[in-house]
Design an enzyme around this catalytic site. Structure first.
Site, PDB file in Angstrom:
ATOM      1  CB  CYS A 167       3.290  -0.207   3.641  1.00 44.34           C
ATOM      2  SG  CYS A 167       1.581  -0.589   3.436  1.00 44.34           S
TER       3      CYS A 167
ATOM      4  CG  ASP B 168      -0.555  26.462 -35.302  1.00 46.00           C
ATOM      5  OD1 ASP B 168      -0.659  27.674 -35.472  1.00 46.00           O
ATOM      6  OD2 ASP B 168       0.246  25.739 -35.911  1.00 46.00           O
TER       7      ASP B 168
ATOM      8  CB  CYS C 267      -0.981   0.008   1.160  1.00 42.81           C
ATOM      9  SG  CYS C 267      -0.236   0.489   2.715  1.00 42.81           S
TER      10      CYS C 267
HETATM   11  P1  ADP Z   1       0.074  29.301 -38.609  1.00 46.27           P
HETATM   12  O1  ADP Z   1      -0.452  30.198 -37.533  1.00 46.27           O
HETATM   13  O2  ADP Z   1      -0.965  29.027 -39.644  1.00 46.27           O
HETATM   14  O3  ADP Z   1       0.735  28.081 -38.104  1.00 46.27           O
HETATM   15  P2  ADP Z   1       2.607  30.743 -38.943  1.00 46.27           P
HETATM   16  O4  ADP Z   1       2.506  31.535 -37.693  1.00 46.27           O
HETATM   17  O5  ADP Z   1       3.648  29.670 -38.986  1.00 46.27           O
HETATM   18  O6  ADP Z   1       1.187  30.155 -39.393  1.00 46.27           O
HETATM   19  O7  ADP Z   1       2.878  31.715 -40.149  1.00 46.27           O
HETATM   20  C1  ADP Z   1       1.987  32.799 -40.419  1.00 46.27           C
HETATM   21  C2  ADP Z   1       2.112  33.328 -41.818  1.00 46.27           C
HETATM   22  O8  ADP Z   1       3.404  33.812 -42.041  1.00 46.27           O
HETATM   23  C3  ADP Z   1       1.904  32.267 -42.890  1.00 46.27           C
HETATM   24  O9  ADP Z   1       0.540  32.131 -43.195  1.00 46.27           O
HETATM   25  C4  ADP Z   1       2.696  32.848 -44.051  1.00 46.27           C
HETATM   26  O10 ADP Z   1       1.922  33.781 -44.732  1.00 46.27           O
HETATM   27  C5  ADP Z   1       3.839  33.563 -43.379  1.00 46.27           C
HETATM   28  N1  ADP Z   1       5.041  32.746 -43.334  1.00 46.27           N
HETATM   29  C6  ADP Z   1       5.638  32.237 -42.233  1.00 46.27           C
HETATM   30  N2  ADP Z   1       6.738  31.516 -42.544  1.00 46.27           N
HETATM   31  C7  ADP Z   1       6.824  31.536 -43.887  1.00 46.27           C
HETATM   32  C8  ADP Z   1       7.744  30.967 -44.843  1.00 46.27           C
HETATM   33  N3  ADP Z   1       8.778  30.223 -44.479  1.00 46.27           N
HETATM   34  N4  ADP Z   1       7.505  31.195 -46.140  1.00 46.27           N
HETATM   35  C9  ADP Z   1       6.461  31.922 -46.523  1.00 46.27           C
HETATM   36  N5  ADP Z   1       5.576  32.473 -45.687  1.00 46.27           N
HETATM   37  C10 ADP Z   1       5.754  32.320 -44.395  1.00 46.27           C
HETATM   38 MG    MG Z   2       2.181  26.784 -37.236  1.00 43.73          MG
END
Ligand code: ADP
Ligand code: MG
Length: 697
Positions: free
Chosen positions: A14, A393, A11
């Site tokens: 213990c 996300d 237990c």
């Molecule tokens: P989510 O919130 O959909 O996961 P992120 O925060 O990763 O998206 O990115 C937000 C936006 O930033 C994307 O929708 C894109 O427009 C732009 N973005 C981010 N990283 C990249 C990249 N490596 N190449 C092109 N666009 C990017």
């Molecule tokens: Mg993301």
């Protein structure tokens, strides 16, 4: 520090006492003995013979090697159980024989038989109790010993024997329940392969799994387990990854594809080049996590343990009052109230109470692990059951995370080439789409690349600075009309737009589409049904796409255009109104995951996902999330029921003393009843699983 597996712990209380005893050994101060997992961690300078002796005083013993599941241990284990049962059965026979003797032979034979039953089933308790009494340590064994001596001293032979037998039975049953829960965890551990066939200079060698090294080539025959994470270099087959993801549908794998250690090769012969030594493999990490998860204590558990510490002395005080006050103040009979006081002593066992949470929690964690959901501790399981808001996300969580370029508008012929060259450095899902689109174009070298999380990338090459990403990334430009029109059109179509510009002009844009996961809508609906009142999408993408996805899936709200730090702020805002879980891929939303009350990461056990979150979904979809929440809620309510039951039955027993109705055997039975109920109710967490599976199949 050495680690041992201890079996036969009866237990929680213990176990704590055993640990305290071990702590008193020379250099044993730091030793810990955990009831939930049965693990003993101890400095290697401690005399293990003494430890073994301490453990055996409570019927516990050390299992030598958990990977060697030789029969001997199963045997000794069985043996000790049979012993207890034999002792209890013989005692019971004596007990009934004593009744016969009482009626048909003579009284002394009866007393002798009752005494024999008492001593036989109670001697272990007596020995411990007397030792404690000398040290003035008052725990349940001490109380039982006092109660039994008291009962015998007033000639209650019959009840003394019954109490001893029931107490023994109680301890035995208590051990069984936890053992069952622990064993279900061990059955998880057994999925780990033990040996591997390596190929060296064309020769096959059988080696233990722990000796595997990165880059070794292993041979996996049909029906065998892949020993560690690696990449297939020859052969193809369907593999079963259920040990990792909980998903039992086979997955077709061929050359260059990754395989997880612990997955089963269904048919073909595979040659796998290892990318990880066993201890770094996803499977080893999962198993380690599940084991550790059992050991963390939830706030409820800590509270109960604290309470249990004060409970026993409190009961002793009450018992003394019951013995003294009624005869002294209300003219009661000393004999009757002495007996009542003894019965109260027996109520002093906090066993059922202490047991109310660990079995349920270990079962809950195990059940989820089998489903491919790793919960890193009881605390998080408890939290999961209390969540009212879930923030998602977008990319990779609600959508497939396999975006493709749907539309390409080039104002400059080099547009795609430059865009893809820049994205080569990025691990963002969008980057993959763009690189894939440019797969037939030779890429150029760039000098300087800076990624801006949530907006895009800035890069330098050919003496020019390039800006790639969403609108925020090209704010230095006033967009000409034709660009604005194109941009609006792509956005209206619900696409994610990636623009590329230099210091003065826009070179082109791409409309990127990511399919919404088919199951997302159904899952959101289920979550709402489970009392998650708010489902929120947080995304860095623009308003239009966000709206489209949110509507289609049926989310309660969404927030678009968020930078990573704004996601964190949103999470803090949301947590002021309720318990918030954040679900992401663990790659670019680590800060938000860490801020939420509960961080849930998706993504097949990538290191970052496992590290940044409290809960890991090993499958890369949300399908099992509702059932995990259901289990968590069930565990929480079971713990509540258990606590109520354990305390309720004690309270009833105590109240029975007022009319003077509490007998010794009612007292012990109330504890045993509570222990059995608590154990059985807790184990239902595990059993429900099977019916669930059938429904899913
Ligand atoms: P989510 O919130 O959909 O996961 P992120 O925060 O990763 O998206 O990115 C937000 C936006 O930033 C994307 O929708 C894109 O427009 C732009 N973005 C981010 N990283 C990249 C990249 N490596 N190449 C092109 N666009 C990017
Ligand atoms: Mg993301």
């Amino acid at each position: 520090m050495e680690e041992y597996k201890v079996k036969g712990l009866t237990c929680a209380n213990c176990t704590r006492e055993l640990q305290e005893e071990i702590n008193r050994l020379p250099s044993g101060e730091t030793a810990t003995l955990n009831y939930n997992s049965g693990k003993l961690r101890i400095a290697n300078t401690v005399d293990m013979e003494k430890v073994t002796k301490i453990l055996s005083s409570d019927g516990a013993y050390i299992e030598t090697d958990q990977f060697e599941q030789d029969h001997q241990h199963e045997h000794t284990h069985h043996h000790s159980k049979v012993n207890w049962l034999t002792i209890l059965s013989i005692s019971t026979i004596f007990y009934f024989a004593a009744f016969f003797a009482e009626n048909w032979l003579n009284e002394y034979v009866a007393i002798a038989l009752f005494l024999a039953a008492t001593v036989l089933s109670g001697y272990q308790t007596f020995i411990k109790g007397l030792k404690n009494l000398v040290k003035l340590k008052f725990n349940i064994e001490t109380l039982m010993t006092i109660a039994l001596i008291g009962a015998l001293s007033i000639g209650e032979w019959k009840e003394g024997a019954l109490v001893a037998i029931l107490f023994g039975l109680n301890e035995y049953l208590e051990g069984l329940g936890m053992e069952k829960a622990r064993r279900s965890v061990e059955s998880l551990l057994k999925v780990a392969p033990k040996e591997a066939t390596i190929l060296e200079n064309g020769e096959e060698h059988l080696v233990p799994i722990k000796s595997l090294k990165v880059n070794q080539i292993v041979l996996v025959r049909a029906g065998e387990k892949v020993p560690s994470d690696g990449v297939i270099i020859e052969g193809n087959s369907s593999v079963n990854e259920s040990a990792i993801t909980g998903e039992s549908l086979p997955i077709e794998k061929s050359v260059n594809e990754p395989v997880f250690g612990g997955s089963i090769n269904n048919e073909g012969l595979l040659k796998v080049k290892l990318t990880k030594a066993y201890n770094d493999s996803s499977l080893a990490k999962i198993l380690h996590l599940v084991e550790e998860a059992q050991e963390t204590k939830t706030p409820t558990e800590l509270f109960i343990n604290k309470f249990a510490k004060y409970y026993t002395p409190l009961i002793m005080v009450i018992s003394a009052m019951v013995m003294i006050i009624p005869p002294l103040l209300f003219n009661g009979s000393w004999g009757d109230w002495f007996y009542q006081g003894l019965a109260v002593l027996i109520v002093g066992c906090p066993c059922a109470l202490v047991l109310s949470s660990p079995i349920a929690i270990v079962s809950g964690i195990t059940k989820n692990a089998r489903n491919g959901i790793l919960i890193k501790g009881g605390v998080f399981l408890e939290q999961l059951g209390k969540i009212t808001t879930i923030a998602f996300d977008k990319t990779g969580t609600l959508t497939k995370g396999e975006p493709h370029v749907e539309e390409l508008i080039a104002y400059d012929p080099a547009f795609l080439q430059i865009a893809a060259s820049i994205e080569k450095s990025s691990s963002h899902p969008i980057a993959k789409a763009i690189i894939n689109e440019a797969r037939n174009i030779p890429l150029i070298e760039l000098d300087e690349i800076t990624a801006y999380s949530g907006t895009g990338i800035v890069a330098k090459g050919n003496g020019t600075t390039y800006y790639l990403g969403n609108e925020k990334q090209i704010q230095h430009l006033a967009l000409p009309d034709n660009v604005q029109i194109d941009l609006q059109r792509l956005k209206d179509a619900g696409m994610t737009v990636v623009l590329l510009a230099n210091e003065s002009t826009v070179l082109g844009m791409m409309g990127i589409a990511d399919k919404i996961r088919e199951e997302s809508a159904a899952i959101i609906k289920k979550l709402h049904g489970l009392g998650i009142s708010k489902t929120v999408m947080l995304t860095g993408d623009h308003e239009k796409t966000a709206e489209k996805v949110a509507k289609k899936i049926g989310l309660s709200t969404y927030f678009a255009g968020l930078l990573p730090e704004e996601k964190v702020k949103k999470i803090s805002e949301l947590s002021q109104k309720g318990k918030v879980a954040m679900i992401g891929d663990g790659i670019n939303d680590a800060p938000a995951l860490a801020t939420a009350d509960l961080g849930i990461a998706m993504g097949k056990g990538t290191d970052s996902a496992i590290e940044t979150s409290d809960i890991v979904l090993m499958q890369d979809h949300l399908g099992r999330l509702p059932s995990a929440i259901k289990t968590a809620k069930k565990v929480n309510s079971i713990i509540k029921i258990n606590i109520t039951l354990a305390l309720g039955l004690k309270l009833i027993a105590l109240l029975l003393t007022i009319p003077g109705l509490l007998t010794l055997w009612i007292a012990i039975l109330s504890d045993m009843g509570a222990t059995i109920l608590v154990t059985l109710i807790s184990l239902t967490v595990l059993y429900e699983k099977k019916t669930n599976d059938k429904l899913q199949a």
